[in-house]
Each structure stands twice: as structure tokens, then as C-alpha cells.
Design an enzyme around this catalytic site. Structure first.
Site, PDB file in Angstrom:
ATOM      1  N   ASP A 174       3.682  -2.719  -4.460  1.00 24.00           N
ATOM      2  CA  ASP A 174       2.491  -1.231  -4.494  1.00 24.00           C
ATOM      3  C   ASP A 174       1.790  -1.575  -3.207  1.00 24.00           C
ATOM      4  OD1 ASP A 174       0.227   0.579  -5.237  1.00 24.00           O
ATOM      5  OD2 ASP A 174       1.320   0.232  -7.087  1.00 24.00           O
ATOM      6  N   HIS A 236      -4.535   1.461  -4.464  1.00 21.89           N
ATOM      7  CA  HIS A 236      -3.294   1.904  -5.984  1.00 21.89           C
ATOM      8  C   HIS A 236      -2.811   0.587  -7.141  1.00 21.89           C
ATOM      9  CE1 HIS A 236       0.222   3.937  -7.683  1.00 21.89           C
ATOM     10  NE2 HIS A 236      -0.260   5.040  -7.533  1.00 21.89           N
ATOM     11  N   SER A 416       2.253   7.440 -11.273  1.00 24.87           N
ATOM     12  CA  SER A 416       1.891   6.303 -11.360  1.00 24.87           C
ATOM     13  C   SER A 416       1.450   5.858 -12.425  1.00 24.87           C
ATOM     14  CB  SER A 416       1.354   6.349 -10.553  1.00 24.87           C
ATOM     15  OG  SER A 416       2.071   5.813  -8.644  1.00 24.87           O
TER      16      SER A 416
END
Length: 594
Positions: A174, A236, A416
Site C-alpha cells: 500500500d 491509506h 479497500s
């Protein structure tokens, strides 16, 4: 090929939108449907309802239920209570019903009557035991409807008595990781695979520092008028990591699904997204493969989470990296995408050998943004912050709009957020059965899913992931009648512990609720022996305990245990302990019937 970062484009990092930031972990009011904290085991002694009475082996009461029943009535009359013989326990002891709950003094009087009898070897209360896993005390836990709510939660608390992720390694491929105290104890060193220094946004290219400096972007700076407006840093990868493994029971923040697992940040996404080549190297390295110019990974992942994606077919390069990772024994979990379109048109969701995860909302519908279709394997909570921040997925974050500022918690929505729910579940499964394969992980998650309580158009895979059912909190596997035997002699000498192993394969899924264990142990004075069965996961059950009064020879019998919480395939062990000197023997044979 470049994989982009934002859900507003045709490609996605696969989260959409944020909700109000929680700057400090305060205890919110419980949302509707939030469970009360599970009760801790009582501190004071509970009233006693039954006693376990062990008679000396040569007595009539040890051999005759009628004699034991007569003795119970006599002891009750002496103590002024109505006692009844209930049944014979597997060890040969008698279970005696006290005719109702007795307080401490009355139960002690009854026990004293048995203890005064020279034919009685022991008498103990039949105590109630309690589950050791309780609702976490994390201050944001009541916001985590996705874990516990009856309607559309993933039923995670029901799995925590079976596993919490201990010893399991999860790689989050990520944006890297920004320091957060609710995750710091869970992190192991990762790697930054971003080769373009502009994309890396940290002043250099590839290096051993997987810290997330921020992935903010200015309008148009990525080329082709992308992005169409300025974007703040998403942090994120840290949000994803928190869902998987944030610390639990630390009186702050949230609880991760596999809160005792470790997380390895593998940085492949930065400003303007990330490239296929960097992602391929990240997959390879995370799973224990070799990447030229990069030190070997000391912590190869059991599970990889990839909450990222781009449009188009699964390219041969990405597929080769995924296939190699799976062949090394690593489960690969990917997000389906946030375009409300067929996931068959999005990479890596459409690759083979991955677990592709769609997102559901708080009511159990397919989330309005979630991709769908036949390539979707499973659905998990992804949230809908457009309705309310309370309906999003709360996790670890940072308040910085560009670089890191201060840690906080926020609600995101997206596939996600759904994917790490399944990655966390997979981590629980790897603890429960370290020998499990990626194919078995996928099969068990899908076969134990429940029907979505809401609606799904287009295809949501096997249904809503159910952690409690997948970890065997249900009825276990269907009996197959398959028998596995070990007839090799294993000597049992004085004051030793020995094991005999049986490899089991081809059963699939969980062991049955009534697993039969046939045992043939030749040993004089069998009271010297304790016999246990050990599952491939390491979980064990006591079949026979030591007894100072059981002087008979040999243990030749059939035991039945509830093995529904463990997977069948793997190596099972019969563990025999001798705790005295003077008598020896051997395990002649034993078998398992699934």
C-alpha cells in the site's frame, strides 16, 4: 502500467471519502445494536449444583452405577440434602446432582460426607468455566459495527476464543505506514519499493524505509490533467493496517481483527499512484521471493493485503508474481474496486489465485460503489460514509493534510476497507492451523459465508464473510467416515511425555463435532497416564487424566471430542504423559475417524 491512487478516477486505491476526524480517543455513546461487554468470570464462588466423585478403583461404587446412586442418596441423607447420581464421567468418576444450587457451607457439608468415606479417592465441585475472550476495552470499539453488529457485522468476537493472529505475519502492500501508537507494537520492518523519486515523495527512490511521507497531490501534477483537483494525503496503508491488527485491550482506539498478528508495510503507492513493476516486486518480496538489489525479507508474509487496483485485464507480470506468492504459501487478498462495475475489468481483482473482496454497507447490501461480478469471491464490510460517518469503517489514521501531524482515527468507505477484514480473518485461520494452504483459506472463508442480509445486484461471491463460522464456532465439518491410523509402537517410560503422529489430508474444512479417537495403549497401572489429543493448530483436549486410584492395566477405548473449531488437515498427535516410577508400556496403535 501505472496504478492510480484515487477512487474518483477509473483506477482506485479503493477507499472513497473520509468522515469527521477523531483527534483524541474518547468513549462514544454505543451505537444501536452494540453489544454489552461480555461478563468477566465471577470473582466470588458460584453456588455448586453438582459434584464429581472419584471412587477408588476396587470399590463397588467405582464399577456399579446402582451402587454409586445408592451411596449418593446415603451421603445426601447424612448431610440433609437430596442427592442423585447423574451419570458416569469418562474417567470413571460419578457425577452427583445436588438437587439444586447449594451455598458454600451446604456444599462443603456434602463434600465432607464423601471425603470421610475411605472408598472415595476425591470429590470436587463441578465448576463452571468461562470464555477468556471478552469485549475489548478499546475506546473506539463501539464504533466498529463491522466487527460485531448482528445485522451485517463480520461476527469477529465469536472467533477470538479460537485465534487472535498470534505468530501470523500480514503484509500490507500500500502507501506505507505513518507512526501510530495503536499499531506501533504490531509493525515489523518493511520496504519502500517506489522506484520513481517524484512518486515516492520522500526525497529518494527505493530503500528500507517504508514510512509514509504523505501522498498529497496538486491538480494536474500527475499529467493529463490528473488529478482534477488538489488531494490531501490519505494515509491509506495505515488505515488498512489498523483494521487488520490494531492493538486490542489497550484502553484506546480500535481493535484489529487479528490484533496479535504483525504487519509489514510494503510501500508501492505514493504521489500519483504506483506502477505494475513496483507492485510485482512488492508481492514477490513480501511473500519471501528474491528481488534483485533488495535484501531478503526476514518476515515473509502468511497473508498479503492489496487494497489497490487499476482497470484492464490481469497482466501476465502481476499474475506471475501472485502465482509465485501463493505457491510459497501466502494468501493474497485484493479489493474488488469502487466503480460500481464488473470487477472482471479491474486488475488485480480479476487475477487468478486471489481472494477478491466486494464491500457491503451497514445494512448488509452491496455498497453502492462496490464492484461486483463472478470474479468476486466474498463480501465484507466496507461502509458507506455518504450516509453517516458512523456507517463507515473506523481505523487508525493521521490528521496531516500533507506530511504527518498527529495520530487520529477516521471513518473511510471502500472495498479497500473490506479487503483487510478478509485479510484479518485469514490471519486468524493461519494461527488456528499453521499448515493451512491458501486454497484451504479461500475455501473455508467461502464455504462458511452467510447470505447477505440486504441486496446484491451483479454478484457478491459466496456472501458475507463470517469469522465465527469460519473459525469453527458452528457445527464443524460433515463426518466423512475417513479413518487415519498409526500402528507404530511408541515406548512410554517412567516420568516421560511422548507423542505419536498421524498426518491427515484430503478431509478438507473443519473436523467434525464428534471426532472419534480409538486408543490402544499397553501400560500397567494406567492411572499413571495422562492422554491428550493435539490438533494441527496446536489446540489440545484431555482424553484421560492421571488417577492415583486406577490400578487397572491398559487404555483400550474410544474417545469422542468436539473438534469443530479446528481444521482437519494437518498433523494430529496423541500425547501421553507418565507421571510415576515403576510401571511402563507403549502406545500400540491409535486412529482418528473423521
Amino acid at each position: 502500467m501505472r496504478i492510480s491512487l484515487l477512487a474518483a478516477t477509473a483506477t482506485a486505491l479503493l477507499c472513497t471519502g473520509t468522515a469527521t476526524s477523531v483527534a483524541a480517543p474518547t468513549a462514544p455513546d454505543a451505537p444501536a445494536g452494540a453489544p454489552a461487554a461480555a461478563p468477566a468470570a465471577p470473582v466470588a464462588e458460584a453456588p455448586v449444583e453438582r459434584l464429581i466423585v472419584g471412587y477408588k478403583s476396587m470399590t463397588t461404587e467405582a464399577k456399579s452405577d446402582a451402587a454409586a446412586a445408592k451411596d449418593a442418596k446415603a451421603k445426601g441423607a447424612k448431610a440433609g440434602e437430596a442427592l442423585e447420581f447423574d451419570r458416569r464421567i469418562g474417567t470413571g468418576a460419578a457425577l452427583v446432582d445436588l438437587g439444586g444450587e447449594l451455598g458454600k457451607k451446604d456444599s462443603q457439608d456434602v463434600m465432607a460426607a464423601f471425603e470421610a468415606d475411605p472408598d472415595v479417592a476425591y470429590v470436587v465441585p463441578d465448576r463452571r468455566m468461562y470464555a477468556t475472550a471478552v469485549t475489548p476495552n478499546d475506546t473506539e470499539y463501539n464504533r466498529q459495527w463491522d466487527l460485531f453488529e448482528t445485522t451485517a457485522g463480520m461476527r469477529v468476537p465469536g472467533a477470538w476464543d479460537k485465534a487472535t493472529g498470534t505468530g501470523v505475519k500480514v503484509a500490507v502492500i500500500d502507501t506505507g505506514y505513518v507512526t501510530h501508537s495503536d499499531l506501533s507494537s504490531k509493525m515489523v520492518a518493511g520496504y519502500d519499493f517506489i522506484s520513481d523519486s517524484f512518486v515516492a515523495n520522500d526525497g529518494g527512490g527505493r530503500d528500507s524505509n517504508a514510512a509514509d511521507p504523505g501522498d498529497w497531490m496538486l491538480q494536474g501534477e500527475c499529467g493529463n490533467n490528473y488529478p482534477e483537483r488538489d488531494y490531501d494525503s490519505s494515509w491509506h496503508g495505515t488505515h488498512v493496517a489498523g483494521t487488520i491488527a490494531a492493538a486490542a485491550n489497550n484502553s484506546k482506539g480500535i481493535a484489529g481483527i487479528a490484533y496479535n498478528a504483525t504487519v509489514q508495510p510494503v510501500r508501492v503507492l505514493g504521489k500519483c499512484g504506483g506502477t505494475t513493476a513496483d507492485i510485482m516486486d512488492g508481492i514477490t518480496w513480501a511473500s519471501g521471493g528474491t528481488v534483485a538489489g533488495v535484501p531478503s525479507n526476514p518476515n515473509p508474509a502468511d497473508v498479503i493485503n492489496m487494497s489497490l487496483g487499476g482497470s484492464g485485464a490481469c497482466d501476465a507480470g502481476t499474475q506471475s508474481a501472485i502465482t509465485a506468492a501463493v505457491n510459497r504459501g501466502t494468501s493474497v487478498v485484493v479489493a474488488a474496486g469502487n466503480s460500481n462495475a464488473n470487477a472482471a475489468n479491474f486488475n488485480p481483482a480479476n487475477c487468478n489465485n486471489v481472494i477478491t473482496v466486494a464491500a457491503s454497507d451497514r445494512e448488509g447490501n452491496r455498497a453502492s460503489y462496490s464492484n461486483y461480478g463472478t470474479v468476486v469471491d466474498i463480501t465484507a464490510p466496507g461502509g458507506e460514509t455518504a450516509v453517516s460517518s458512523a456507517n463507515g469503517i473506523w481505523s487508525t489514521l493521521n490528521s496531516g493534510s500533507r506530511g504527518p501531524v498527529s495520530e487520529n482515527y477516521e471513518a473511510y468507505q471502500g472495498t479497500s476497507m473490506a479487503a483487510p477484514h478478509v485479510a484479518g480473518l485469514a490471519a486468524l485461520m493461519y494461527q488456528a492451523n499453521p499448515s493451512i494452504t491458501p486454497a484451504q483459506v479461500e475455501s473455508a472463508i467461502k464455504s462458511n459465508a452467510r447470505t447477505l442480509p440486504g441486496t446484491c445486484s451483479g454478484g457478491c461471491g459466496a456472501g458475507l464473510a463470517d469469522a465465527a463460522a469460519t473459525l469453527g464456532a458452528g457445527t464443524g465439518g460433515t463426518p466423512t467416515g475417513k479413518v487415519f491410523t498409526n500402528s507404530a509402537d511408541v515406548n512410554v517410560l517412567d516420568n516421560t511425555t511422548v507423542t505419536s503422529s498421524i498426518p491427515v489430508s484430503g478431509v478438507g474444512g473443519y473436523a467434525p463435532a464428534a471426532l472419534k479417537i480409538d486408543v490402544d495403549i499397553r501400560h500397567t497401572y494406567r492411572g499413571d497416564l495422562k492422554v491428550e489429543i493435539v490438533a494441527p493448530s496446536g489446540a489440545s483436549a484431555l482424553l484421560k487424566d492421571f488417577s492415583t486410584s486406577d490400578s487397572a492395566d491398559n487404555v483400550i477405548t474410544t474417545y469422542t471430542v468436539d473438534a469443530s473449531s479446528v481444521l482437519a488437515d494437518g498433523t494430529w498427535k496423541l500425547r501421553v504423559t507418565d507421571n510415576y516410577s515403576g510401571d511402563t508400556g507403549y502406545i500400540a496403535s491409535w486412529s482418528l475417524t473423521f
